[in-house]
Motif scaffolding. Structure first.
Motif, PDB file in Angstrom:
ATOM      1  N   ALA A  52       0.871  -1.178   0.000  1.00  0.00           N
ATOM      2  CA  ALA A  52       0.000   0.000   0.000  1.00  0.00           C
ATOM      3  C   ALA A  52       0.903   1.222   0.000  1.00  0.00           C
ATOM      4  O   ALA A  52       1.763   1.374   0.867  1.00  0.00           O
ATOM      5  N   GLN A  82      -2.440  -2.675  -3.264  1.00  0.00           N
ATOM      6  CA  GLN A  82      -2.139  -3.587  -4.366  1.00  0.00           C
ATOM      7  C   GLN A  82      -1.990  -5.005  -3.822  1.00  0.00           C
ATOM      8  O   GLN A  82      -0.902  -5.411  -3.427  1.00  0.00           O
ATOM      9  N   ASN A 101       0.245   4.539  -4.860  1.00  0.00           N
ATOM     10  CA  ASN A 101      -0.519   3.905  -5.944  1.00  0.00           C
ATOM     11  C   ASN A 101      -1.718   3.120  -5.433  1.00  0.00           C
ATOM     12  O   ASN A 101      -2.351   2.399  -6.193  1.00  0.00           O
ATOM     13  N   GLY A 102      -2.014   3.221  -4.141  1.00  0.00           N
ATOM     14  CA  GLY A 102      -3.165   2.529  -3.569  1.00  0.00           C
ATOM     15  C   GLY A 102      -2.803   1.172  -2.988  1.00  0.00           C
ATOM     16  O   GLY A 102      -1.634   0.831  -2.833  1.00  0.00           O
TER      17      GLY A 102
END
Length: 136
Positions: A92, A98, A95-96
């Motif tokens: 995390a 994952q 880019n959020g």
């Protein structure tokens, strides 16, 4: 007699070392087998982990990637009600979230016709700019 006592003690210790997940029922108390926590530290880093007697385990570590950006990496595992082992790893960051794991669904491949259309559009952006949108 002492030999028999020592033999049972060794057998008991070896059986105690084997890990067997305990199935749980609603309202049942599940013991925590291990738990660690470090931080938050002055540099923004931290880590934690735990494991329970019913086979649930999780861990995570994080750090400041930039002054305003944290990054965390971790994983967890458990057994689904149908007996399927579930294991998920994740990152995390900016880019959020994952996740990755064998049980996660994957998107189907893009059909060839759509892929060719996308490639054509990317190769010819001028056609989009030349034609203004008109309502029918």
């Amino acid at each position: 007699m002492n030999t028999l006592l020592v033999l049972f003690a060794i057998l008991g210790c070896s059986l105690g070392q084997q890990y067997r997940p305990v199935p749980s029922t609603p309202g049942q108390i599940i013991r925590i087998l291990s738990q660690t926590q470090d931080g938050p530290n002055p540099d923004g880093s931290y880590s934690w982990s735990y494991e329970t007697e019913n086979g649930i385990a999780a861990r995570e570590q994080g750090h400041l990637k930039a002054p305003e950006t944290m990054e965390a990496q971790g994983d967890f595992k458990y057994t689904a009600p149908d007996g399927t082992p579930i294991a998920l790893q994740y990152v995390a960051n900016e880019n959020g979230f994952q996740p990755s794991g064998a049980h996660l669904p994957t998107a189907p491949p893009i059909p060839d016709a759509i892929l060719r259309s996308l490639e054509y559009n990317a190769a010819h952006p001028e056609e989009e700019q030349e034609r203004p949108f008109r309502r029918p």
